[in-house]
Design a protein around this motif. Sequence first.
Motif, PDB file in Angstrom:
ATOM      1  N   GLY A  51       0.810  -1.210   0.000  1.00 18.53           N
ATOM      2  CA  GLY A  51       0.000   0.000   0.000  1.00 18.53           C
ATOM      3  C   GLY A  51       0.837   1.252   0.000  1.00 18.53           C
ATOM      4  O   GLY A  51       0.451   2.279  -0.583  1.00 18.53           O
ATOM      5  N   LEU A  52       2.004   1.163   0.619  1.00 22.66           N
ATOM      6  CA  LEU A  52       2.822   2.355   0.823  1.00 22.66           C
ATOM      7  C   LEU A  52       3.582   2.793  -0.426  1.00 22.66           C
ATOM      8  O   LEU A  52       3.555   3.976  -0.798  1.00 22.66           O
ATOM      9  CB  LEU A  52       3.790   2.085   1.973  1.00 22.66           C
ATOM     10  CG  LEU A  52       4.640   3.244   2.448  1.00 22.66           C
ATOM     11  CD1 LEU A  52       4.758   3.222   3.952  1.00 22.66           C
ATOM     12  CD2 LEU A  52       6.038   3.132   1.842  1.00 22.66           C
ATOM     13  N   LEU A  53       4.254   1.856  -1.091  1.00 20.59           N
ATOM     14  CA  LEU A  53       5.088   2.246  -2.235  1.00 20.59           C
ATOM     15  C   LEU A  53       4.282   2.859  -3.381  1.00 20.59           C
ATOM     16  O   LEU A  53       4.691   3.895  -3.924  1.00 20.59           O
ATOM     17  CB  LEU A  53       5.913   1.060  -2.718  1.00 20.59           C
ATOM     18  CG  LEU A  53       7.124   0.687  -1.857  1.00 20.59           C
ATOM     19  CD1 LEU A  53       7.927  -0.412  -2.530  1.00 20.59           C
ATOM     20  CD2 LEU A  53       8.011   1.892  -1.596  1.00 20.59           C
ATOM     21  N   PRO A  54       3.141   2.283  -3.790  1.00 19.59           N
ATOM     22  CA  PRO A  54       2.365   2.960  -4.832  1.00 19.59           C
ATOM     23  C   PRO A  54       1.918   4.362  -4.425  1.00 19.59           C
ATOM     24  O   PRO A  54       1.845   5.266  -5.261  1.00 19.59           O
ATOM     25  CB  PRO A  54       1.156   2.037  -5.022  1.00 19.59           C
ATOM     26  CG  PRO A  54       1.640   0.691  -4.601  1.00 19.59           C
ATOM     27  CD  PRO A  54       2.583   0.963  -3.463  1.00 19.59           C
ATOM     28  N   THR A  55       1.643   4.540  -3.134  1.00 23.64           N
ATOM     29  CA  THR A  55       1.255   5.868  -2.657  1.00 23.64           C
ATOM     30  C   THR A  55       2.404   6.848  -2.793  1.00 23.64           C
ATOM     31  O   THR A  55       2.219   7.986  -3.248  1.00 23.64           O
ATOM     32  CB  THR A  55       0.799   5.784  -1.180  1.00 23.64           C
ATOM     33  OG1 THR A  55      -0.245   4.817  -1.054  1.00 23.64           O
ATOM     34  CG2 THR A  55       0.281   7.137  -0.694  1.00 23.64           C
ATOM     35  N   ALA A 321       7.336  17.720  -0.807  1.00 19.49           N
ATOM     36  CA  ALA A 321       6.440  16.568  -0.645  1.00 19.49           C
ATOM     37  C   ALA A 321       6.931  15.373  -1.455  1.00 19.49           C
ATOM     38  O   ALA A 321       7.008  14.245  -0.956  1.00 19.49           O
ATOM     39  CB  ALA A 321       5.016  16.943  -1.057  1.00 19.49           C
ATOM     40  N   ARG A 322       7.298  15.605  -2.733  1.00 21.84           N
ATOM     41  CA  ARG A 322       7.750  14.494  -3.573  1.00 21.84           C
ATOM     42  C   ARG A 322       9.147  14.026  -3.178  1.00 21.84           C
ATOM     43  O   ARG A 322       9.498  12.849  -3.331  1.00 21.84           O
ATOM     44  CB  ARG A 322       7.715  14.898  -5.045  1.00 21.84           C
ATOM     45  CG  ARG A 322       6.308  15.117  -5.565  1.00 21.84           C
ATOM     46  CD  ARG A 322       6.264  15.058  -7.082  1.00 21.84           C
ATOM     47  NE  ARG A 322       7.089  16.097  -7.699  1.00 21.84           N
ATOM     48  CZ  ARG A 322       7.663  15.964  -8.892  1.00 21.84           C
ATOM     49  NH1 ARG A 322       7.534  14.843  -9.570  1.00 21.84           N
ATOM     50  NH2 ARG A 322       8.369  16.946  -9.394  1.00 21.84           N
ATOM     51  N   THR A 323       9.961  14.943  -2.657  1.00 21.71           N
ATOM     52  CA  THR A 323      11.287  14.557  -2.172  1.00 21.71           C
ATOM     53  C   THR A 323      11.164  13.665  -0.940  1.00 21.71           C
ATOM     54  O   THR A 323      11.892  12.680  -0.791  1.00 21.71           O
ATOM     55  CB  THR A 323      12.118  15.807  -1.831  1.00 21.71           C
ATOM     56  OG1 THR A 323      12.220  16.624  -2.988  1.00 21.71           O
ATOM     57  CG2 THR A 323      13.508  15.431  -1.360  1.00 21.71           C
ATOM     58  N   THR A 324      10.226  14.007  -0.046  1.00 22.26           N
ATOM     59  CA  THR A 324       9.967  13.169   1.121  1.00 22.26           C
ATOM     60  C   THR A 324       9.515  11.784   0.690  1.00 22.26           C
ATOM     61  O   THR A 324       9.906  10.770   1.281  1.00 22.26           O
ATOM     62  CB  THR A 324       8.895  13.820   2.013  1.00 22.26           C
ATOM     63  OG1 THR A 324       9.337  15.123   2.404  1.00 22.26           O
ATOM     64  CG2 THR A 324       8.654  12.990   3.264  1.00 22.26           C
ATOM     65  N   ALA A 325       8.696  11.729  -0.363  1.00 20.79           N
ATOM     66  CA  ALA A 325       8.272  10.430  -0.890  1.00 20.79           C
ATOM     67  C   ALA A 325       9.476   9.616  -1.346  1.00 20.79           C
ATOM     68  O   ALA A 325       9.557   8.404  -1.094  1.00 20.79           O
ATOM     69  CB  ALA A 325       7.297  10.636  -2.050  1.00 20.79           C
ATOM     70  N   GLY A 326      10.430  10.261  -2.011  1.00 20.33           N
ATOM     71  CA  GLY A 326      11.638   9.563  -2.446  1.00 20.33           C
ATOM     72  C   GLY A 326      12.424   8.992  -1.279  1.00 20.33           C
ATOM     73  O   GLY A 326      12.902   7.856  -1.320  1.00 20.33           O
ATOM     74  N   PHE A 327      12.549   9.786  -0.214  1.00 18.41           N
ATOM     75  CA  PHE A 327      13.259   9.328   0.974  1.00 18.41           C
ATOM     76  C   PHE A 327      12.595   8.092   1.578  1.00 18.41           C
ATOM     77  O   PHE A 327      13.254   7.095   1.907  1.00 18.41           O
ATOM     78  CB  PHE A 327      13.310  10.460   2.011  1.00 18.41           C
ATOM     79  CG  PHE A 327      13.830  10.050   3.359  1.00 18.41           C
ATOM     80  CD1 PHE A 327      15.184   9.845   3.560  1.00 18.41           C
ATOM     81  CD2 PHE A 327      12.969   9.864   4.429  1.00 18.41           C
ATOM     82  CE1 PHE A 327      15.679   9.465   4.805  1.00 18.41           C
ATOM     83  CE2 PHE A 327      13.452   9.488   5.668  1.00 18.41           C
ATOM     84  CZ  PHE A 327      14.808   9.292   5.856  1.00 18.41           C
ATOM     85  N   PHE A 328      11.268   8.126   1.697  1.00 13.91           N
ATOM     86  CA  PHE A 328      10.574   7.018   2.345  1.00 13.91           C
ATOM     87  C   PHE A 328      10.480   5.785   1.455  1.00 13.91           C
ATOM     88  O   PHE A 328      10.268   4.678   1.961  1.00 13.91           O
ATOM     89  CB  PHE A 328       9.192   7.463   2.828  1.00 13.91           C
ATOM     90  CG  PHE A 328       9.234   8.222   4.120  1.00 13.91           C
ATOM     91  CD1 PHE A 328       9.581   7.578   5.295  1.00 13.91           C
ATOM     92  CD2 PHE A 328       8.952   9.575   4.167  1.00 13.91           C
ATOM     93  CE1 PHE A 328       9.633   8.259   6.496  1.00 13.91           C
ATOM     94  CE2 PHE A 328       9.000  10.275   5.358  1.00 13.91           C
ATOM     95  CZ  PHE A 328       9.347   9.618   6.534  1.00 13.91           C
ATOM     96  N   ILE A 329      10.633   5.935   0.151  1.00 17.09           N
ATOM     97  CA  ILE A 329      10.717   4.751  -0.698  1.00 17.09           C
ATOM     98  C   ILE A 329      11.961   3.945  -0.324  1.00 17.09           C
ATOM     99  O   ILE A 329      11.914   2.721  -0.174  1.00 17.09           O
ATOM    100  CB  ILE A 329      10.724   5.142  -2.184  1.00 17.09           C
ATOM    101  CG1 ILE A 329       9.315   5.548  -2.625  1.00 17.09           C
ATOM    102  CG2 ILE A 329      11.225   3.985  -3.052  1.00 17.09           C
ATOM    103  CD1 ILE A 329       9.243   6.078  -4.031  1.00 17.09           C
ATOM    104  N   TYR A 330      13.091   4.636  -0.165  1.00 22.91           N
ATOM    105  CA  TYR A 330      14.293   3.958   0.326  1.00 22.91           C
ATOM    106  C   TYR A 330      14.011   3.276   1.669  1.00 22.91           C
ATOM    107  O   TYR A 330      14.339   2.097   1.874  1.00 22.91           O
ATOM    108  CB  TYR A 330      15.417   4.971   0.535  1.00 22.91           C
ATOM    109  CG  TYR A 330      16.246   5.332  -0.665  1.00 22.91           C
ATOM    110  CD1 TYR A 330      17.143   4.424  -1.224  1.00 22.91           C
ATOM    111  CD2 TYR A 330      16.172   6.603  -1.228  1.00 22.91           C
ATOM    112  CE1 TYR A 330      17.939   4.772  -2.307  1.00 22.91           C
ATOM    113  CE2 TYR A 330      16.966   6.963  -2.310  1.00 22.91           C
ATOM    114  CZ  TYR A 330      17.848   6.042  -2.849  1.00 22.91           C
ATOM    115  OH  TYR A 330      18.638   6.399  -3.914  1.00 22.91           O
ATOM    116  N   ALA A 331      13.429   4.054   2.600  1.00 18.41           N
ATOM    117  CA  ALA A 331      13.254   3.580   3.971  1.00 18.41           C
ATOM    118  C   ALA A 331      12.373   2.339   4.032  1.00 18.41           C
ATOM    119  O   ALA A 331      12.718   1.334   4.686  1.00 18.41           O
ATOM    120  CB  ALA A 331      12.667   4.705   4.827  1.00 18.41           C
TER     121      ALA A 331
END
Length: 385
Positions: A51-55, A321-331
């Motif tokens: 659910g998280l990665l597609p978001t 916002a999109r940069t934070t998404a990039g960070f959490f994709i790694y995480a």
Amino acid sequence: MARFSVPLLTLCLFVVTFSVNVQAPLYPAYVAASGLGAMAATVAFAAYVAGLLPTFIFLGGLSDRVGRRLPTICALLLGGGATLLLALSPGWPQLVIARVFLGVATGLVTTSGTAYMTELMGEAHARRAALMVTSATSLGFGGGALATGISLVVQGPSFAPISFWALIAAVPLLVMACLALPRIAMPQDKPMLRLPVFPIGSAPYGIAIALSWASTGMTIAMVPLLLDRQGLGGWSGAVIFLAVLGGLLCQPLAGRLTNPRALAVGLCLIPLGFAALLTGAITGSISLILLGTALTSASSYGFTYLSGLSQFSLLAPDDRARTTAGFFIYAYCGLCLPVVAAGALADWLGLAPAMAVFFCVQLACLASLVLYRRILRGDARQELV
């Protein structure tokens, strides 16, 4: 209302992330009821990433389009709904569905919440805003597991502990309160689906948080199963809470360091912590398990987390916002994907041997990252000469 906006947003971030691990101490019970093995627990845990990665990938910029409040409200409703599903209909299939919902909720609230917190506090306080977000989410991730662990001790075995109902009751109140939050940045006329951003120079921080959160994923998904088999199941909630609390306590210190220095400290703590955790798992020592959990937590939710989130935000301040998404994709790739592989190994080799294999792979990746950072520093020095 303006003076209460930051505390209210902080509470929303806490409650959504509280819901993510509120069911974690019950993993052994869900697995036992299903008649499945360790792989089942790790698959359910990792369903979160489905659910998280597609978001993150497709909706990382959603809050730029519709505003910050709506994604936050949706995240609260998803977190409460997932918990209600497990309270009314406990089971392994329901756990998988709930974890998917929780992944979507986390993806929405972390991307919108980080940008919103910076807007509420002002651009001059961007690093402090990042600290507020990491503190609230860290306490939430650990607090849910601890609350359920305490509830089970107080009321006895149950698939619907008090912690579940407290969360379910809090959600509608917070949703109504969120409607009064101010609009700082007006919605922008941008495409609804916008891919995440990975700023130049951010890769070492992204890889580090992936390796660090992998340790936390092992702690949350595998250690409760191990403790249950050793007759120490009552410690599960405390271990999972400590997996986050150690990092929360370290965040003020991490905030005083530069991002590169905080990252270096975090990288040192990763192998030290998991070595102690693995030794405790092999010997059955709860003291070593707690020590290892605390050390890995200091990296996962302290030095590596804060330095990484702050660095990603600083490298692309106009697209936070999109940069934070990039960070959490790694995480979250680090949090979930290695756990699934370890779960498959655990059904074949056993829990402790699977953790040992994971540790060897983690050490190899850490060595490669350290070597890569040294090469980058050497290239930078040559450019200055």
